[in-house]
Structures are given as structure tokens and as C-alpha cells.
Design an enzyme around this catalytic site. Structure first.
Site, PDB file in Angstrom:
ATOM      1  N   ARG A  44       0.820  -1.221   0.000  1.00 41.36           N
ATOM      2  CA  ARG A  44       0.000   0.000   0.000  1.00 41.36           C
ATOM      3  C   ARG A  44       0.850   1.266   0.000  1.00 41.36           C
ATOM      4  NH1 ARG A  44      -2.908  -1.559   5.430  1.00 41.36           N
ATOM      5  NH2 ARG A  44      -0.719  -2.024   5.775  1.00 41.36           N
ATOM      6  N   ARG A  72      -6.598  -6.034  -0.943  1.00 37.49           N
ATOM      7  CA  ARG A  72      -8.033  -6.167  -0.667  1.00 37.49           C
ATOM      8  C   ARG A  72      -8.869  -5.616  -1.814  1.00 37.49           C
ATOM      9  NH1 ARG A  72      -7.687  -3.041   4.928  1.00 37.49           N
ATOM     10  NH2 ARG A  72      -6.364  -1.784   3.550  1.00 37.49           N
ATOM     11  N   TYR A 152       0.766 -21.905  13.110  1.00 33.10           N
ATOM     12  CA  TYR A 152      -0.542 -22.068  13.751  1.00 33.10           C
ATOM     13  C   TYR A 152      -1.670 -22.145  12.718  1.00 33.10           C
ATOM     14  CZ  TYR A 152      -0.490 -16.843  13.713  1.00 33.10           C
ATOM     15  OH  TYR A 152      -0.409 -15.528  13.356  1.00 33.10           O
ATOM     16  N   PRO A 195       9.366 -18.011  14.155  1.00 33.88           N
ATOM     17  CA  PRO A 195       9.767 -16.615  14.330  1.00 33.88           C
ATOM     18  C   PRO A 195      11.032 -16.220  13.549  1.00 33.88           C
ATOM     19  CG  PRO A 195       9.566 -17.754  16.448  1.00 33.88           C
ATOM     20  CD  PRO A 195       9.466 -18.794  15.402  1.00 33.88           C
TER      21      PRO A 195
HETATM   22  C1  HXC Z   1      -7.171  -4.847  18.834  1.00 32.04           C
HETATM   23  C2  HXC Z   1      -7.063  -3.514  16.940  1.00 32.04           C
HETATM   24  C3  HXC Z   1      -5.648  -3.466  17.043  1.00 32.04           C
HETATM   25  C4  HXC Z   1      -5.018  -4.167  18.129  1.00 32.04           C
HETATM   26  C5  HXC Z   1      -6.251  -2.314  15.297  1.00 32.04           C
HETATM   27  N1  HXC Z   1      -7.390  -2.786  15.863  1.00 32.04           N
HETATM   28  N2  HXC Z   1      -5.174  -2.701  16.000  1.00 32.04           N
HETATM   29  N3  HXC Z   1      -7.823  -4.199  17.826  1.00 32.04           N
HETATM   30  N4  HXC Z   1      -5.824  -4.830  18.984  1.00 32.04           N
HETATM   31  N5  HXC Z   1      -3.706  -4.162  18.297  1.00 32.04           N
HETATM   32  C6  HXC Z   1      -8.753  -2.581  15.404  1.00 32.04           C
HETATM   33  C7  HXC Z   1      -9.137  -1.114  15.431  1.00 32.04           C
HETATM   34  O1  HXC Z   1      -9.587  -0.700  16.709  1.00 32.04           O
HETATM   35  C8  HXC Z   1     -10.267  -1.096  14.398  1.00 32.04           C
HETATM   36  O2  HXC Z   1     -11.474  -1.533  14.917  1.00 32.04           O
HETATM   37  C9  HXC Z   1      -9.828  -2.140  13.378  1.00 32.04           C
HETATM   38  O3  HXC Z   1      -8.875  -2.989  14.053  1.00 32.04           O
HETATM   39  C10 HXC Z   1      -9.157  -1.522  12.186  1.00 32.04           C
HETATM   40  O4  HXC Z   1      -8.247  -0.571  12.667  1.00 32.04           O
HETATM   41  P1  HXC Z   1      -7.459   0.425  11.738  1.00 32.04           P
HETATM   42  O5  HXC Z   1      -7.103   1.617  12.575  1.00 32.04           O
HETATM   43  O6  HXC Z   1      -8.207   0.641  10.467  1.00 32.04           O
HETATM   44  O7  HXC Z   1      -6.235  -0.426  11.419  1.00 32.04           O
HETATM   45  P2  HXC Z   1      -4.761  -0.090  11.747  1.00 32.04           P
HETATM   46  O8  HXC Z   1      -4.522  -0.192  13.210  1.00 32.04           O
HETATM   47  O9  HXC Z   1      -4.399   1.171  11.018  1.00 32.04           O
HETATM   48  O10 HXC Z   1      -4.058  -1.270  11.013  1.00 32.04           O
HETATM   49  C11 HXC Z   1      -4.094  -2.605  11.488  1.00 32.04           C
HETATM   50  C12 HXC Z   1      -3.225  -3.385  10.544  1.00 32.04           C
HETATM   51  C13 HXC Z   1      -1.824  -2.756  10.592  1.00 32.04           C
HETATM   52  C14 HXC Z   1      -3.837  -3.305   9.157  1.00 32.04           C
HETATM   53  C15 HXC Z   1      -3.202  -4.844  10.949  1.00 32.04           C
HETATM   54  O11 HXC Z   1      -1.185  -3.108  11.785  1.00 32.04           O
HETATM   55  C16 HXC Z   1      -1.009  -3.107   9.400  1.00 32.04           C
HETATM   56  O12 HXC Z   1      -1.008  -2.378   8.406  1.00 32.04           O
HETATM   57  N6  HXC Z   1      -0.335  -4.234   9.443  1.00 32.04           N
HETATM   58  C17 HXC Z   1       0.459  -4.734   8.292  1.00 32.04           C
HETATM   59  C18 HXC Z   1       1.751  -5.299   8.710  1.00 32.04           C
HETATM   60  C19 HXC Z   1       1.664  -6.363   9.767  1.00 32.04           C
HETATM   61  O13 HXC Z   1       0.684  -6.462  10.539  1.00 32.04           O
HETATM   62  N7  HXC Z   1       2.754  -7.163   9.834  1.00 32.04           N
HETATM   63  C20 HXC Z   1       2.853  -8.243  10.777  1.00 32.04           C
HETATM   64  C21 HXC Z   1       2.679  -9.562  10.095  1.00 32.04           C
HETATM   65  S1  HXC Z   1       3.346 -10.706  11.188  1.00 32.04           S
HETATM   66  P3  HXC Z   1     -12.645  -0.485  15.325  1.00 32.04           P
HETATM   67  O14 HXC Z   1     -13.788  -1.351  15.755  1.00 32.04           O
HETATM   68  O15 HXC Z   1     -12.075   0.352  16.444  1.00 32.04           O
HETATM   69  O16 HXC Z   1     -12.939   0.317  14.095  1.00 32.04           O
HETATM   70  C22 HXC Z   1       2.630 -12.174  11.103  1.00 32.04           C
HETATM   71  C23 HXC Z   1       3.489 -13.208  11.817  1.00 32.04           C
HETATM   72  C24 HXC Z   1       2.763 -14.338  12.399  1.00 32.04           C
HETATM   73  O17 HXC Z   1       1.621 -12.359  10.526  1.00 32.04           O
HETATM   74  C25 HXC Z   1       3.604 -15.367  13.128  1.00 32.04           C
HETATM   75  C26 HXC Z   1       4.723 -14.879  13.994  1.00 32.04           C
HETATM   76  C27 HXC Z   1       5.552 -15.947  14.602  1.00 32.04           C
HETATM   77  P1  NAP Z   2       5.893  -7.107   7.520  1.00 31.90           P
HETATM   78  O1  NAP Z   2       7.242  -6.568   7.218  1.00 31.90           O
HETATM   79  O2  NAP Z   2       4.961  -6.280   8.336  1.00 31.90           O
HETATM   80  O3  NAP Z   2       5.226  -7.514   6.152  1.00 31.90           O
HETATM   81  C1  NAP Z   2       3.867  -7.386   5.856  1.00 31.90           C
HETATM   82  C2  NAP Z   2       3.753  -6.706   4.500  1.00 31.90           C
HETATM   83  O4  NAP Z   2       2.381  -6.774   4.059  1.00 31.90           O
HETATM   84  C3  NAP Z   2       4.139  -5.235   4.517  1.00 31.90           C
HETATM   85  O5  NAP Z   2       5.083  -4.988   3.512  1.00 31.90           O
HETATM   86  C4  NAP Z   2       2.834  -4.492   4.216  1.00 31.90           C
HETATM   87  O6  NAP Z   2       3.095  -3.339   3.420  1.00 31.90           O
HETATM   88  C5  NAP Z   2       2.074  -5.552   3.446  1.00 31.90           C
HETATM   89  N1  NAP Z   2       0.620  -5.325   3.514  1.00 31.90           N
HETATM   90  C6  NAP Z   2      -0.143  -5.228   4.634  1.00 31.90           C
HETATM   91  N2  NAP Z   2      -1.408  -4.972   4.297  1.00 31.90           N
HETATM   92  C7  NAP Z   2      -1.456  -4.951   2.941  1.00 31.90           C
HETATM   93  C8  NAP Z   2      -2.495  -4.725   1.994  1.00 31.90           C
HETATM   94  N3  NAP Z   2      -3.756  -4.499   2.366  1.00 31.90           N
HETATM   95  N4  NAP Z   2      -2.189  -4.755   0.671  1.00 31.90           N
HETATM   96  C9  NAP Z   2      -0.909  -4.972   0.278  1.00 31.90           C
HETATM   97  N5  NAP Z   2       0.113  -5.185   1.121  1.00 31.90           N
HETATM   98  C10 NAP Z   2      -0.165  -5.162   2.442  1.00 31.90           C
HETATM   99  O7  NAP Z   2       6.002  -8.504   8.313  1.00 31.90           O
HETATM  100  P2  NAP Z   2       6.829  -9.837   7.997  1.00 31.90           P
HETATM  101  O8  NAP Z   2       7.235 -10.386   9.320  1.00 31.90           O
HETATM  102  O9  NAP Z   2       7.860  -9.600   6.954  1.00 31.90           O
HETATM  103  O10 NAP Z   2       5.690 -10.798   7.423  1.00 31.90           O
HETATM  104  C11 NAP Z   2       5.724 -11.300   6.100  1.00 31.90           C
HETATM  105  C12 NAP Z   2       4.911 -12.579   6.015  1.00 31.90           C
HETATM  106  O11 NAP Z   2       5.504 -13.588   6.828  1.00 31.90           O
HETATM  107  C13 NAP Z   2       3.470 -12.481   6.473  1.00 31.90           C
HETATM  108  O12 NAP Z   2       2.651 -13.294   5.669  1.00 31.90           O
HETATM  109  C14 NAP Z   2       3.506 -13.038   7.869  1.00 31.90           C
HETATM  110  O13 NAP Z   2       2.251 -13.530   8.297  1.00 31.90           O
HETATM  111  C15 NAP Z   2       4.518 -14.145   7.660  1.00 31.90           C
HETATM  112  N6  NAP Z   2       5.142 -14.650   8.865  1.00 31.90           N
HETATM  113  C16 NAP Z   2       6.067 -13.911   9.514  1.00 31.90           C
HETATM  114  C17 NAP Z   2       6.694 -14.431  10.616  1.00 31.90           C
HETATM  115  C18 NAP Z   2       7.752 -13.670  11.359  1.00 31.90           C
HETATM  116  O14 NAP Z   2       8.236 -14.161  12.367  1.00 31.90           O
HETATM  117  N7  NAP Z   2       8.185 -12.515  10.887  1.00 31.90           N
HETATM  118  C19 NAP Z   2       6.358 -15.710  11.060  1.00 31.90           C
HETATM  119  C20 NAP Z   2       5.394 -16.445  10.377  1.00 31.90           C
HETATM  120  C21 NAP Z   2       4.801 -15.903   9.256  1.00 31.90           C
HETATM  121  P3  NAP Z   2       2.212  -1.998   3.477  1.00 31.90           P
HETATM  122  O15 NAP Z   2       2.005  -1.670   4.908  1.00 31.90           O
HETATM  123  O16 NAP Z   2       3.053  -1.007   2.718  1.00 31.90           O
HETATM  124  O17 NAP Z   2       0.944  -2.293   2.738  1.00 31.90           O
END
Ligand code: HXC
Ligand code: NAP
Length: 285
Positions: A44, A72, A152, A195
Site C-alpha cells: 500500500r 483487498r 498455527y 519466528p
Molecule cells: C485490537 C485492533 C488493534 C489491536 C487495530 N485494531 N489494532 N484491535 N488490537 N492491536 C482494530 C481497530 O480498533 C479497528 O477496529 C480495526 O482494528 C481496524 O483498525 P485500523 O485503525 O483501520 O487499522 P490499523 O490499526 O491502522 O491497522 C491494522 C493493521 C496494521 C492493518 C493490521 O497493523 C497493518 O497495516 N499491518 C500490516 C503489517 C503487519 O501487521 N505485519 C505483521 C505480520 S506478522 P474499530 O472497531 O475500532 O474500528 C505475522 C506473523 C505471524 O503475521 C507469526 C509470527 C511468529
Molecule cells: P511485515 O514486514 O509487516 O510484512 C507485511 C507486509 O504486508 C508489509 O510490507 C505491508 O506493506 C504488506 N501489507 C499489509 N497490508 C497490505 C495490503 N492491504 N495490501 C498490500 N500489502 C499489504 O512482516 P513480515 O514479518 O515480513 O511478514 C511477512 C509474512 O511472513 C506475512 O505473511 C507473515 O504472516 C509471515 N510470517 C512472519 C513471521 C515472522 O516471524 N516474521 C512468522 C510467520 C509468518 P504496506 O504496509 O506497505 O501495505
């Protein structure tokens, strides 16, 4: 930590990585460039993508095309296909890596919070897969999907329930299409990483002092987290023709973490050598 494949293993392949501007997507993309691929990175955030594209081109000498796309939004995916084909000709592989996640007791989540994760992870992955799959099938082109799930995805996990539901869906998608689309020479595989430190994951899943309290390495039999190159090696292999006979597989790369935490007696690692001596003496008495 070295790359494991032959230098030209991905030569003339164009690979799209969603969420390719940061974290693991960026690391996997870098290695694919080193192996000769043309790379398209999407997410994004335009500035993040452009910065990463410049950085990776300078580091590898490869070609990187950054395209803004929210997974999305189905229409934006159409634009990724068109722009990629205009630029590189043909798409060969898609790495569905984009994700969103946070920790929370489920009863504290609003339905919108649940939606936002499912929309990115599950819907985003099936939107990409559907759009690109239809494109390949209509042009009679082969292709490879590689989806990033988590360990998971099959056990489920408390406190990350929207993510667990979504990754389970992505796993089902991977296995289903591996069978259904094999007739079109489209392969589907997945990687389940344990992780691997990234800013995106750590800031959301281990915020503040949690990282000190719950050191992920402690849960892992190998007592360390993963290195990005280890994941990149596996991803490049699964994207390459060396893995041409692997289809519908999910490969775990987690140092043994999920099995250790499922094993009934794994906690006995806490028993010292002296205690084992004592236990041995009382054996059978
Ligand atoms: C509870 C939450 C929340 C939180 C947001 N919300 N954060 N609720 N706990 N921590 C709720 C908000 O209150 C809102 O609901 C709704 O979610 C949408 O919120 P937004 O403000 O629109 O979203 P925002 O906080 O801006 O973005 C959330 C997100 C953002 C889209 C998930 O964090 C993001 O862009 N993430 C992308 C990168 C990412 O998450 N990377 C990690 C991947 S790691 P309401 O009802 O208030 O409107 C991974 C690894 C897994 O997957 C395994 C590891 C070992
Ligand atoms: P990250 O750096 O936060 O990567 C997530 C990426 O998804 C970001 O580049 C983000 O970019 C993009 N993204 C989020 N919302 C999006 C949207 N709506 N459209 C397009 N792009 C979007 O985290 P990461 O740890 O590298 O994770 C990468 C992958 O590995 C994920 O699938 C995660 O579940 C998986 N994973 C990670 C771990 C770990 O330990 N790190 C473990 C298990 C699995 P923008 O915000 O610019 O959109």
C-alpha cells in the site's frame, strides 16, 4: 549465511511479491534478484516500495518494479498484472506474502478488527490467486504460487485468532488449487515460518517489554530464531524449477518450535543432568 542455489536459478523469471517492500518479503525478493529474477514488489505504501526497489537494484544489479496495490482491492490487482506484463512480458511466479496481524484477547476485538486481518490475509491471497490464475489459464501459461502461512495455520492459536483463521484458509487454498490447477501446470505450495525477526511482526506481536518476557528463542529446540537467508533459500527453491515436482506441500521452517510445544513431555528439558541422575537411581522402585 549463504544462498544455496545456482546463480541463474531464476533467470528470466518474473516474480511478484506482495508486501515485498519490507521484512521477509524484501529479504526473499533480494535473493530472487541475486538468482536472476525480475522482481515486482507491491504493497500500500508507494514511498516504502520505491525506496526498497532502489536499494535492491543497487545491491543486486537486478530489475525491480514497485507497484502500489492494496490486496483487498481486486481492481488494483488487475493493474499489477497489466503493468507487470507491459514491463516484463510475462508473470512466472507469485509470492503471497502480504499480511496484517496483532495480538489481542478475542473477546476484546470488534468485528472490524477481525475483518481487517481476514481481508488482508485470506481475501488478499485469494484475490491475487484468482486474478493471476485466471490470467495464466486464459493464456495457457504455467506458473507457481507460493503462499506464506504460519505454523498455527493447522493448530490454531489464541490471541491471534483472525490471523489463525486466515492462514488456515490460505493453507486450504494452497492444497485445493495444487490439485485443481495442476492440469494447467500451475503449482501451489506454502511455507510456514516460525519466528523470524522483522520490524512489522515484532512491533505488533511482541510490543514493549513482551520481547524480554517471552523470548521466542526459548520456545525453540534449536534455541534461536530464523535467519532471513534461511527462509529466502527455501522460498527461492520452491519458486524455481528445481522444485517442479513439489505441489500442494507446506514446508515448516521453525527450528522445531511447533512440535516441541505440542509434545507432551517437551518441558522435561527443564530437568538438569543431576536431576536425571536422581531419577535414574529411583527407576523401577
Ligand atoms: C485490537 C485492533 C488493534 C489491536 C487495530 N485494531 N489494532 N484491535 N488490537 N492491536 C482494530 C481497530 O480498533 C479497528 O477496529 C480495526 O482494528 C481496524 O483498525 P485500523 O485503525 O483501520 O487499522 P490499523 O490499526 O491502522 O491497522 C491494522 C493493521 C496494521 C492493518 C493490521 O497493523 C497493518 O497495516 N499491518 C500490516 C503489517 C503487519 O501487521 N505485519 C505483521 C505480520 S506478522 P474499530 O472497531 O475500532 O474500528 C505475522 C506473523 C505471524 O503475521 C507469526 C509470527 C511468529
Ligand atoms: P511485515 O514486514 O509487516 O510484512 C507485511 C507486509 O504486508 C508489509 O510490507 C505491508 O506493506 C504488506 N501489507 C499489509 N497490508 C497490505 C495490503 N492491504 N495490501 C498490500 N500489502 C499489504 O512482516 P513480515 O514479518 O515480513 O511478514 C511477512 C509474512 O511472513 C506475512 O505473511 C507473515 O504472516 C509471515 N510470517 C512472519 C513471521 C515472522 O516471524 N516474521 C512468522 C510467520 C509468518 P504496506 O504496509 O506497505 O501495505
Amino acid at each position: 549465511m549463504k544462498g544455496m542455489l545456482l546463480p541463474d536459478s531464476l533467470k528470466e523469471k518474473t516474480i511478484i511479491i506482495t508486501g515485498g517492500g519490507t521484512g521477509l518479503g524484501k529479504s526473499m525478493g533480494k535473493y530472487m534478484l541475486e538468482l536472476g529474477a525480475n522482481l515486482v514488489i507491491t504493497s500500500r505504501k508507494k514511498e516504502v516500495l520505491e525506496k526498497t526497489a532502489h536499494e535492491l537494484e543497487a545491491q543486486t544489479g537486478g530489475k525491480v518494479l514497485p507497484i502500489m496495490c492494496d490486496v483487498r482491492k481486486y481492481d488494483e490487482i488487475g493493474n499489477v498484472i497489466k503493468t507487470t506484463e507491459n514491463h516484463f512480458g510475462q508473470i512466472h511466479g507469485v509470492l503471497n506474502n502480504a499480511a496484517g496481524n496483532f495480538i489481542s484477547p478475542t473477546e476484546r476485538l470488534s468485528h472490524r478488527a477481525f475483518d481487517i486481518i481476514v481481508d488482508i490475509v485470506l481475501k488478499g491471497t485469494y484475490y491475487m490467486t484468482l486474478a493471476i490464475g485466471k490470467n495464466w489459464i486464459s493464456k495457457d501459461q504455467s506458473g507457481t504460487f507460493l503462499n506464506i502461512v504460519t505454523t498455527y495455520a493447522w493448530t490454531g492459536s489464541g490471541y491471534v485468532v483472525p490471523s489463525a483463521c486466515s492462514k488456515a484458509g490460505v493453507l486450504a487454498l494452497t492444497r485445493s488449487l495444487a490439485v485443481e490447477w495442476a492440469k494447467y501446470k500451475i503449482r501451489s505450495n506454502a511455507i510456514a515460518p516460525g519466528p523470524f525477526p522483522t520490524e512489522g511482526a515484532w512491533s505488533r506481536l511482541l510490543p514493549g517489554d513482551l520481547v524480554k518476557k517471552f523470548d521466542p528463542a526459548e520456545r525453540i529446540p534449536l534455541k534461536r530464531v530464523g535467519e532471513h537467508q534461511e527462509l529466502a533459500n527455501l522460498a527461492a527453491y520452491l519458486m524455481s524449477d528445481f522444485s517442479a515436482y513439489i505441489n500442494g506441500e507446506v514446508i515448516t521452517i521453525d527450528g522445531g518450535e511447533w512440535l516441541r510445544n505440542g509434545g507432551e513431555f517437551s518441558h522435561l528439558e527443564l530437568i538438569s543432568s543431576e536431576m536425571w541422575n536422581t531419577i535414574e537411581k529411583t527407576r523401577g522402585k
